[in-house]
Design an enzyme around this catalytic site. Structure first.
Site, mmCIF file in Angstrom:
data_model
loop_
_atom_site.group_PDB
_atom_site.id
_atom_site.type_symbol
_atom_site.label_atom_id
_atom_site.label_comp_id
_atom_site.label_asym_id
_atom_site.label_seq_id
_atom_site.Cartn_x
_atom_site.Cartn_y
_atom_site.Cartn_z
ATOM 1 N N GLY A 141 0.839 -1.202 0.000
ATOM 2 C CA GLY A 141 0.000 0.000 0.000
ATOM 3 C C GLY A 141 0.867 1.242 0.000
ATOM 4 N N ARG A 192 0.405 5.648 -1.797
ATOM 5 C CA ARG A 192 -0.087 6.942 -1.291
ATOM 6 C C ARG A 192 -0.237 6.888 0.231
ATOM 7 N NH1 ARG A 192 -6.003 6.797 -0.933
ATOM 8 N NH2 ARG A 192 -6.765 4.836 -1.785
ATOM 9 N N VAL A 218 -2.306 -7.692 -2.202
ATOM 10 C CA VAL A 218 -1.623 -8.461 -1.151
ATOM 11 C C VAL A 218 -2.571 -9.348 -0.345
ATOM 12 C CG1 VAL A 218 0.424 -6.995 -0.947
ATOM 13 C CG2 VAL A 218 -1.629 -6.425 0.385
ATOM 14 N N ASN A 244 1.508 -2.270 5.317
ATOM 15 C CA ASN A 244 0.774 -1.012 5.497
ATOM 16 C C ASN A 244 -0.575 -0.994 4.769
ATOM 17 O OD1 ASN A 244 0.621 2.163 5.766
ATOM 18 N ND2 ASN A 244 0.449 1.697 3.582
ATOM 19 N N TYR A 253 -12.950 -3.399 11.005
ATOM 20 C CA TYR A 253 -11.629 -2.757 10.987
ATOM 21 C C TYR A 253 -10.900 -2.957 12.317
ATOM 22 C CZ TYR A 253 -8.203 1.029 10.257
ATOM 23 O OH TYR A 253 -7.054 1.761 10.123
ATOM 24 N N ALA A 266 -11.416 -5.248 14.574
ATOM 25 C CA ALA A 266 -11.078 -6.668 14.745
ATOM 26 C C ALA A 266 -9.846 -7.026 13.910
ATOM 27 C CB ALA A 266 -12.259 -7.544 14.342
ATOM 28 N N LYS A 305 -7.410 -5.061 13.046
ATOM 29 C CA LYS A 305 -6.197 -4.453 13.617
ATOM 30 C C LYS A 305 -5.817 -5.107 14.952
ATOM 31 C CE LYS A 305 -5.509 -1.449 10.278
ATOM 32 N NZ LYS A 305 -4.344 -1.577 9.405
HETATM 33 P P1 NAP Z 1 -4.922 5.094 2.158
HETATM 34 O O1 NAP Z 1 -4.574 6.530 1.985
HETATM 35 O O2 NAP Z 1 -6.321 4.647 1.879
HETATM 36 O O3 NAP Z 1 -3.896 4.223 1.299
HETATM 37 C C1 NAP Z 1 -3.953 2.818 1.324
HETATM 38 C C2 NAP Z 1 -3.100 2.268 0.197
HETATM 39 O O4 NAP Z 1 -3.198 0.824 0.250
HETATM 40 C C3 NAP Z 1 -3.591 2.704 -1.194
HETATM 41 O O5 NAP Z 1 -2.476 3.006 -2.009
HETATM 42 C C4 NAP Z 1 -4.323 1.467 -1.681
HETATM 43 O O6 NAP Z 1 -4.353 1.324 -3.089
HETATM 44 C C5 NAP Z 1 -3.482 0.358 -1.070
HETATM 45 N N1 NAP Z 1 -4.205 -0.908 -1.012
HETATM 46 C C6 NAP Z 1 -5.470 -1.125 -0.595
HETATM 47 N N2 NAP Z 1 -5.779 -2.430 -0.709
HETATM 48 C C7 NAP Z 1 -4.684 -3.050 -1.208
HETATM 49 C C8 NAP Z 1 -4.386 -4.395 -1.547
HETATM 50 N N3 NAP Z 1 -5.297 -5.370 -1.412
HETATM 51 N N4 NAP Z 1 -3.166 -4.687 -2.039
HETATM 52 C C9 NAP Z 1 -2.245 -3.708 -2.206
HETATM 53 N N5 NAP Z 1 -2.460 -2.418 -1.892
HETATM 54 C C10 NAP Z 1 -3.666 -2.094 -1.397
HETATM 55 O O7 NAP Z 1 -4.635 4.604 3.655
HETATM 56 P P2 NAP Z 1 -3.742 5.295 4.802
HETATM 57 O O8 NAP Z 1 -4.609 6.217 5.562
HETATM 58 O O9 NAP Z 1 -2.440 5.755 4.270
HETATM 59 O O10 NAP Z 1 -3.522 4.024 5.762
HETATM 60 C C11 NAP Z 1 -2.374 3.200 5.665
HETATM 61 C C12 NAP Z 1 -2.423 2.192 6.809
HETATM 62 O O11 NAP Z 1 -2.481 2.885 8.056
HETATM 63 C C13 NAP Z 1 -3.636 1.282 6.764
HETATM 64 O O12 NAP Z 1 -3.282 -0.013 7.195
HETATM 65 C C14 NAP Z 1 -4.571 1.914 7.765
HETATM 66 O O13 NAP Z 1 -5.488 0.998 8.308
HETATM 67 C C15 NAP Z 1 -3.594 2.422 8.804
HETATM 68 N N6 NAP Z 1 -4.120 3.497 9.627
HETATM 69 C C16 NAP Z 1 -4.480 4.698 9.069
HETATM 70 C C17 NAP Z 1 -4.983 5.698 9.898
HETATM 71 C C18 NAP Z 1 -5.393 7.029 9.365
HETATM 72 O O14 NAP Z 1 -5.881 7.843 10.162
HETATM 73 N N7 NAP Z 1 -5.223 7.326 8.103
HETATM 74 C C19 NAP Z 1 -5.115 5.453 11.271
HETATM 75 C C20 NAP Z 1 -4.730 4.234 11.790
HETATM 76 C C21 NAP Z 1 -4.221 3.264 10.954
HETATM 77 P P3 NAP Z 1 -5.437 2.114 -3.989
HETATM 78 O O15 NAP Z 1 -5.002 3.547 -4.010
HETATM 79 O O16 NAP Z 1 -5.346 1.446 -5.333
HETATM 80 O O17 NAP Z 1 -6.754 1.906 -3.316
#
Ligand code: NAP
Length: 244
Positions: free
Chosen positions: A13, A16, A61, A87, A152, A154, A156
């Site tokens: 991931g 972005r 993934v 990630n 979500y 569960a 994590k």
């Molecule tokens: P995001 O901006 O939505 O980016 C997620 C990335 O993962 C995107 O590039 C997406 O691709 C890719 N992705 C999704 N499904 C995939 C798959 N099956 N195989 C490969 N790549 C995949 O998310 P983020 O906010 O940066 O979050 C990143 C991580 O941090 C996640 O695990 C999230 O749960 C965790 N997190 C985030 C926050 C927050 O506040 N943002 C808080 C706690 C934890 P596409 O662009 O093609 O969809």
């Protein structure tokens, strides 16, 4: 800095959001980064942006065949993987009574099963080389729960249990496995929040603001570094003091 010179890192991931910031931080520390994402063009664009010999790779993934293929491709192109960052993550929020089986499965598959698949594919080589780091991006809601996020939270919480178990299984081979649990971070995932929701959230955060992707990336870079060589099985909460 060049603390990760000669190391190869795989960031899922990574195109972005937080993954992109992690890819940039690891590249800045000298690692050759494999940016793995669903869309090859996005992954390649980010790889070009972060530099340092980074390369983009496409994989879903959550699918074993994709994971095996992409790990093989990375090891052929960049060399053995020293650092794995799980990630990739998605949300499909609903209160329990409205939560569909499809949304349960989708979130568990990307947020939890994918980490099992990548760790299985990547840590065999790490064990043989008696060296490796795995960093799983969990969430503070995996620790405290959150209304409307049964699937979500569960996933994590499961990722945290997985992290601790694999840390115990691989410690004797000097493969260190930790989790970082972000609070609320400014990315596309949180962009959908209304101004009121954002205000209400910020009021719960001791530091009074949402975090930036770089706030998570710097902790991941530390866990990948020599300085973290006596840390395994831990969950580092990076949430501006929201949960203490
Ligand atoms: P995001 O901006 O939505 O980016 C997620 C990335 O993962 C995107 O590039 C997406 O691709 C890719 N992705 C999704 N499904 C995939 C798959 N099956 N195989 C490969 N790549 C995949 O998310 P983020 O906010 O940066 O979050 C990143 C991580 O941090 C996640 O695990 C999230 O749960 C965790 N997190 C985030 C926050 C927050 O506040 N943002 C808080 C706690 C934890 P596409 O662009 O093609 O969809």
């Amino acid at each position: 800095m060049s603390g990760l010179q000669g190391k190869v890192a795989m960031v899922t991931g990574g195109a972005r959001g937080i993954g992109k910031a992690i890819a940039a931080a690891l590249a800045a520390d000298g690692a050759k980064v494999a940016v793995v994402d669903l869309d090859l063009a996005n992954a390649e664009a980010t790889a070009t942006e972060v530099g340092g010999g980074a390369r983009g790779f496409a994989a879903n993934v959550a699918q074993a065949a994709d994971v095996d293929a992409v790990v093989g491709a990375i090891e052929r192109d960049l060399g053995p993987i020293d650092i794995l960052v799980n990630n990739a993550g998605i949300t499909r929020d609903s209160l329990l009574m409205r939560l569909s089986e499809a949304d349960w499965d989708a979130v568990l598959n990307v947020n939890l099963k994918a980490a099992f698949l990548t760790m299985k594919a990547v840590t065999r080589g790490m064990m043989k080389r008696r060296s490796g780091r795995v960093i799983n991006i969990a969430s503070v809601v995996g620790v405290v729960g959150n209304r409307g996020q049964a699937n979500y939270s569960a996933s994590k919480a499961g990722l945290i249990g997985l992290t601790k178990t694999i840390a115990k299984e691989l410690a004797s081979r000097n493969v260190l496995v930790n989790a970082v649990a972000p609070g609320f971070i400014e990315t596309d995932m949180t962009a959908a929040l209304s101004p009121e929701a954002r205000q209400a959230l910020s009021a719960q955060i001791a530091l009074g603001r949402l975090g930036a992707p770089a706030d998570i990336a710097s902790v991941v870079a530390f866990l990948a570094s020599e300085g973290a060589s006596y840390i395994t099985g831990q969950v580092i909460v990076v949430d501006g003091g929201m949960v203490m």
